[in-house]
Design an enzyme around this catalytic site. Structure first.
Site, short mmCIF file in Angstrom:
data_model
loop_
_atom_site.label_atom_id
_atom_site.label_comp_id
_atom_site.label_asym_id
_atom_site.label_seq_id
_atom_site.Cartn_x
_atom_site.Cartn_y
_atom_site.Cartn_z
N LYS A 190 13.93 -10.97 2.59
CA LYS A 190 13.34 -10.15 3.65
C LYS A 190 12.05 -10.79 4.14
O LYS A 190 11.07 -10.87 3.40
CB LYS A 190 13.01 -8.73 3.14
CG LYS A 190 12.63 -7.83 4.31
CD LYS A 190 11.96 -6.55 3.90
CE LYS A 190 10.49 -6.69 3.71
NZ LYS A 190 9.73 -7.05 4.93
N GLY A 247 2.43 -6.20 -5.14
CA GLY A 247 2.92 -6.89 -6.34
C GLY A 247 2.88 -5.98 -7.55
O GLY A 247 3.83 -5.93 -8.35
N GLU A 264 3.54 -13.94 -6.53
CA GLU A 264 2.47 -14.82 -6.03
C GLU A 264 1.62 -13.95 -5.12
O GLU A 264 2.05 -13.57 -4.03
CB GLU A 264 3.12 -16.00 -5.28
CG GLU A 264 2.19 -17.19 -5.22
CD GLU A 264 1.38 -17.20 -3.95
OE1 GLU A 264 0.26 -16.67 -4.00
OE2 GLU A 264 1.85 -17.71 -2.94
N CYS A 298 -3.39 -17.24 0.94
CA CYS A 298 -3.66 -16.61 -0.36
C CYS A 298 -4.63 -17.44 -1.18
O CYS A 298 -5.44 -16.89 -1.93
CB CYS A 298 -2.35 -16.40 -1.12
SG CYS A 298 -1.36 -17.88 -1.21
N GLU A 393 -10.34 -9.68 -1.36
CA GLU A 393 -9.73 -10.64 -0.44
C GLU A 393 -9.88 -10.11 0.99
O GLU A 393 -9.44 -9.00 1.29
CB GLU A 393 -8.24 -10.73 -0.81
CG GLU A 393 -7.48 -11.77 -0.06
CD GLU A 393 -6.03 -11.90 -0.54
OE1 GLU A 393 -5.37 -10.87 -0.78
OE2 GLU A 393 -5.55 -13.04 -0.67
P1 NAI Z 1 2.14 -6.74 1.96
O1 NAI Z 1 1.97 -7.18 0.57
O2 NAI Z 1 2.30 -5.28 2.24
O3 NAI Z 1 3.41 -7.47 2.63
C1 NAI Z 1 4.09 -8.57 2.09
C2 NAI Z 1 5.60 -8.33 2.13
O4 NAI Z 1 5.94 -7.27 1.25
C3 NAI Z 1 6.15 -7.93 3.49
O5 NAI Z 1 7.42 -8.52 3.65
C4 NAI Z 1 6.29 -6.43 3.37
O6 NAI Z 1 7.26 -5.87 4.23
C5 NAI Z 1 6.72 -6.27 1.93
N1 NAI Z 1 6.44 -4.97 1.30
C6 NAI Z 1 5.48 -4.07 1.63
N2 NAI Z 1 5.54 -3.02 0.81
C7 NAI Z 1 6.54 -3.25 -0.06
C8 NAI Z 1 7.09 -2.53 -1.17
N3 NAI Z 1 6.59 -1.37 -1.55
N4 NAI Z 1 8.12 -3.07 -1.85
C9 NAI Z 1 8.61 -4.28 -1.49
N5 NAI Z 1 8.14 -4.99 -0.46
C10 NAI Z 1 7.11 -4.49 0.25
O7 NAI Z 1 0.93 -7.30 2.81
P2 NAI Z 1 0.34 -6.68 4.17
O8 NAI Z 1 0.22 -5.21 4.12
O9 NAI Z 1 1.11 -7.24 5.27
O10 NAI Z 1 -1.13 -7.30 4.14
C11 NAI Z 1 -2.16 -6.57 3.51
C12 NAI Z 1 -3.10 -7.47 2.77
O11 NAI Z 1 -2.38 -8.14 1.75
C13 NAI Z 1 -3.70 -8.59 3.58
O12 NAI Z 1 -4.83 -8.20 4.26
C14 NAI Z 1 -3.99 -9.59 2.52
O13 NAI Z 1 -5.22 -9.28 1.92
C15 NAI Z 1 -2.89 -9.40 1.53
N6 NAI Z 1 -1.81 -10.40 1.69
C16 NAI Z 1 -1.77 -11.44 0.83
C17 NAI Z 1 -0.81 -12.41 0.97
C18 NAI Z 1 -0.77 -13.56 0.05
O14 NAI Z 1 -0.04 -14.52 0.30
N7 NAI Z 1 -1.49 -13.53 -1.03
C19 NAI Z 1 0.18 -12.36 2.04
C20 NAI Z 1 0.11 -11.19 2.86
C21 NAI Z 1 -0.87 -10.27 2.67
#
Ligand code: NAI
Length: 780
Positions: A190, A247, A264, A298, A393
């Site tokens: 996804k 996570g 990650e 990240c 972050e």
């Molecule tokens: P997120 O962690 O919510 O999204 C990442 C992925 O997880 C997306 O595909 C999303 O649809 C999916 N997702 C969301 N909730 C889920 C759940 N309960 N179960 C399974 N999958 C789920 O990140 P978001 O809300 O887009 O960004 C928020 C903050 O997260 C950012 O401001 C940043 O600080 C951090 N972030 C960190 C990343 C990294 O690579 N370390 C990448 C993206 C966001």
């Protein structure tokens, strides 16, 4: 304008990349994308918009997947998996190679589509995201080709659910899909709802490449779809990249399900500049560290630590460089900083910075486009280490900065974080750089560089940055399991209470073993241990939560063990083996008396063997130099995990304890061991061996008592870095859920038996070590 003036102003004319091809590809796909399941696109359903964050324009419509879609995708992946694995490594390699070739052939289309969809500068999409994604498929075609020879005892996990974020949409897809496919798995992926389009183009490429139906399935939508994947019973592994918050939720949701998991997550990576650094290069490195992809990385070097003696000079240079960054149209080839991914992300970054009252903020002098999700490169100085902006972050183009005086203080500040993903060290002195790199709590360290990645180099974090590695043979291993299937483990129960008196008329009160000393249990209770014949063998203490805390504290006090040499640790393990051998008969009788079986002698002999084997490995569990396409070294070091809590095997009271302990301490870990619950007296005898074998206090701590009481406190303790369970009590769910607190690594048996006599300690050594990749580019 004179040449001098041109150099001074560095004015560039616009150099826009054409979006025509990408936009016409979108038009050709129809108004709305469906799901990619079993080799074809389904009909579109309830939709959401794909938006260009630089302009606000709607690029396409995407369908929010339903539970039925996820079911269909998992079913297609399940059906396709045996045949895909059955193709063999070389068969799969051909397909991965074909995908790599097609990614290369359509490189510019991918790059432009990525830029339109995510707002990242075309220069980055074109020169980094897309080439690194190709490289990932090429590299993994090679790993697939070699798998049967290199990993003859491993096989695929089955169906993998993969959830990726929006910051590197195609690259994260490649990081997930390539190793999974190479190892013989099929996937349900996804993409993030903000950036789905390159995944749709990749689906198209899969069709063009003739990838068998059902091997790659892509479902689209928001976190609700992610949750459906995470909780789907037909999935064997979840691989997630995204926020720490999600996570942690995934860790809890998968607890006890038997699904493999790699996470990650976020970071707040330190960027350390020593006074002897080449300051101009370090400034340039910072541009790559924090303004690459608008800071939405990240492992962004988002926390600048600069030595006090050069701080003012460095900040002046940095501000001057910031003011020269070109912020604007991501499709312009001259743009350094593009748009943030979405209006929500822009608001999140702006709110975090606005909430900062303490620091002095410098916003780069630049003309922001009137519309679109743009935020100026920003530097905030003068913050206290505890300031939320120093700890949280931000995930935007915002750098926070503080100063340090000594190298020791730099390490302390760098490690003052709940994260442990990456770190950068700038110094012209190789001794300083290589002294500091191993002291940083991070999965990746760059020396005089930032944000270097390659398919051959393991990448991943520690602490709340998650666990598991992606890239290299380590990353492939995370998509495999042993070929041998384990048998279910039946509960092992203590002998019933008998009526006989003590076997030994002289009372040898067993105690807990904490910090190198015998300790009474805090609760003051003991449990009678009976022989099969009904004789009283002894009273084992019942440890509780407070004893767990004491044991962890003692282990924390023995941190110096990690800094000892493998040679020294081997000597101590040989010494333990020697002392155990001298008392082999006594241990063997004790085991036979407790278990009512007659394999005590064999168990003691195997325990001695395991001690010798662990001693042998202590100075041979080597890292490696990763073969990255760079002039320099990428060294994947093996480091100890830290403090490991282990619930030891019930059925093999001495051997189980030794097999968990010996490899762990051989690599420099400290352990808190909960002994066999029904037969604890071999462990309480064993601490006498430890006492006479020069094992430093606190390196091995032994508790006795019900595993069900000890598992929760061990798994929830923030000072524990990993928890293992070989208990015959069903505790996997509880341990994995409690471990979500600080996202510690877990290794649980899920109710399956282990062959304690098996001489191969490598699975234990793998669990007892972490890879840290240290990048040292050459350059005079
Ligand atoms: P997120 O962690 O919510 O999204 C990442 C992925 O997880 C997306 O595909 C999303 O649809 C999916 N997702 C969301 N909730 C889920 C759940 N309960 N179960 C399974 N999958 C789920 O990140 P978001 O809300 O887009 O960004 C928020 C903050 O997260 C950012 O401001 C940043 O600080 C951090 N972030 C960190 C990343 C990294 O690579 N370390 C990448 C993206 C966001």
């Amino acid at each position: 304008m004179t040449v001098k003036e041109i150099f001074e102003t560095m004015e560039y004319g616009p150099a826009p990349e054409s979006a025509v091809e990408a936009l016409s590809w979108l038009v050709d796909q129809g108004d709305c994308f469906g799901q990619f399941i079993d080799g074809q696109f389904t009909d579109p359903g309830a939709s959401f918009d794909a938006i260009n964050p630089a302009t606000g324009e709607v690029l396409a419509h995407l369908t929010q997947a339903t539970a039925e879609d996820v079911d269909a995708a998992v079913a297609a992946a399940r059906k396709a998996q045996p045949k895909w694995e059955g193709l063999g490594g070389s068969g799969r390699a051909r397909h991965l190679y074909a995908l790599a070739r097609l990614l290369q052939k359509h490189a510019r289309l991918f790059a432009v589509l990525e830029t339109l969809d995510s707002g990242k500068p075309i220069r980055e999409a074109r020169d980094l995201d897309v080439p690194l994604a190709q490289r990932h498929f090429y590299y993994h075609a090679g790993l697939a080709q070699l798998m049967e020879v290199e990993l003859p005892d491993q096989r695929a996990l089955g169906v993998c659910g993969q959830i990726i974020p929006w910051n590197f949409p195609l690259l994260m897809l490649a990081w997930k899909v390539a190793p999974a496919l190479a190892a013989g798995n099929t996937v349900v992926l996804k993409p993030a709802e903000q950036t789905t389009l390159t995944a749709m183009l990749f689906a198209d490429i899969c069709r063009q490449a003739g990838l068998p139906k059902g091997v790659v399935n892509i479902v689209t939508g928001d976190g609700a779809v992610g949750e459906m994947i995470v909780t789907h019973p037909g999935i064997d592994k979840i691989a997630f990249t995204g926020s720490t918050e999600v996570g942690r939720r995934i860790r809890v949701a998968t607890a006890g399900s038997g699904k493999a998991l790699t996470l990650e997550l976020g970071g707040k990576s330190p960027y350390i500049v020593f006074e002897d650094a080449d300051l101009d290069s370090a400034v340039e490195g910072l541009v790559d560290a924090i303004w690459f992809n608008q800071g939405q990385v990240c492992c962004a070097g988002s926390r600048l630590l600069v030595q006090e003696s050069v701080a003012d000079r460095f900040h002046v240079k940095l501000r001057a460089r910031m003011d020269r960054l070109r912020v604007g149209d991501p499709l312009d080839k001259c743009t350094d900083v593009g748009a943030l991914v979405s209006a929500e992300q822009l608001a999140r970054v702006a709110d975090m910075v606005a909430a900062n009252g303490a620091g002095a903020a410098h916003r780069a002098i630049c003309d922001l486009p009137a519309a679109g999700c743009f935020y100026p490169p920003t530097l905030i100085t003068g913050l206290a280490p505890s300031d939320p902006l120093m700890q949280e972050e931000i995930f935007g183009p915002v750098l926070v900065s503080t100063t340090f005086r000594t190298p020791a203080e730099a390490v302390q500040l760098a490690n003052n974080s709940r994260y442990g993903l990456a770190a950068t060290v700038w110094s012209e002195n190789i001794s300083t750089a290589l002294d500091i790199a191993p002291k940083l709590v991070a999965g990746v360290v760059w020396v005089n560089a930032a944000n270097l990645f390659d398919a051959a180099a393991p990448f991943g974090g520690l602490r709340e940055s998650g666990f598991g590695r992606e890239g290299g043979s380590e990353g492939l291993a995370a998509y495999t399991q042993p070929r041998a299937t384990a048998k279910p483990l039946a509960p092992v129960v203590a002998m019933p209470a008998g009526r006989g008196g003590p076997v030994d008329p002289v009372d040898r009160t067993p105690k807990l073993y904490i910090g190198g000393k015998q300790a009474r249990p805090d609760g003051g209770y003991s449990q009678a241990i009976w022989s099969k014949a009904g004789a009283l063998l002894g009273q084992a203490p019942i440890a509780g939560r407070k004893d767990v805390r004491n044991a962890v504290e003692a282990a924390q006090g023995a941190a110096g063990w990690a800094g000892t040499t493998g040679h020294l640790r081997a000597q101590i393990l040989y010494y333990i083996a020697e002392n155990l051998s001298a008392r082999a008969g006594e241990f063997s009788h004790r085991i036979d008396a407790m278990t009512g079986k007659r394999h005590g002698a064999r168990e003691v002999e195997a325990a001695i063997q395991h001690l010798f084997t662990a001693a042998a490995w202590a100075d041979k569990w080597d890292g490696r130099t990763a073969n990255v396409p760079l002039r320099g070294l990428a060294v994947a070091l093996k480091e100890p995990v830290g403090i490991i809590g282990a619930l030891c095997a019930d059925e093999a009271p001495l051997l189980g304890l030794v097999k968990a302990m010996a490899p762990a301490i051989a690599l420099g870990n400290r352990v808190v061991l909960a002994a066999s619950e029904p037969f604890p007296l071999a462990a309480t005898d064993f601490y006498q061996i430890l006492d006479t074998s020069d094992v430093p206090a606190g390196v091995v701590n032994i508790l006795t008592g019900p595993h069900a009481d000890l598992a929760g406190p061990l798994a929830a303790h923030l000072g524990v870095d990993a928890v293992w369970s070989f208990s015959s009590t069903a505790l996997s769910a509880e341990i994995e859920a409690a471990a979500a607190g600080n996202l510690k690594r877990t290794w649980v048996n899920d109710g399956l038996a282990h062959d304690w006599f098996d001489a191969d300690l490598r699975p234990f050594l793998e669990q007892a070590s972490e890879e840290k990749t240290v990048w040292v580019p050459y350059g005079a």
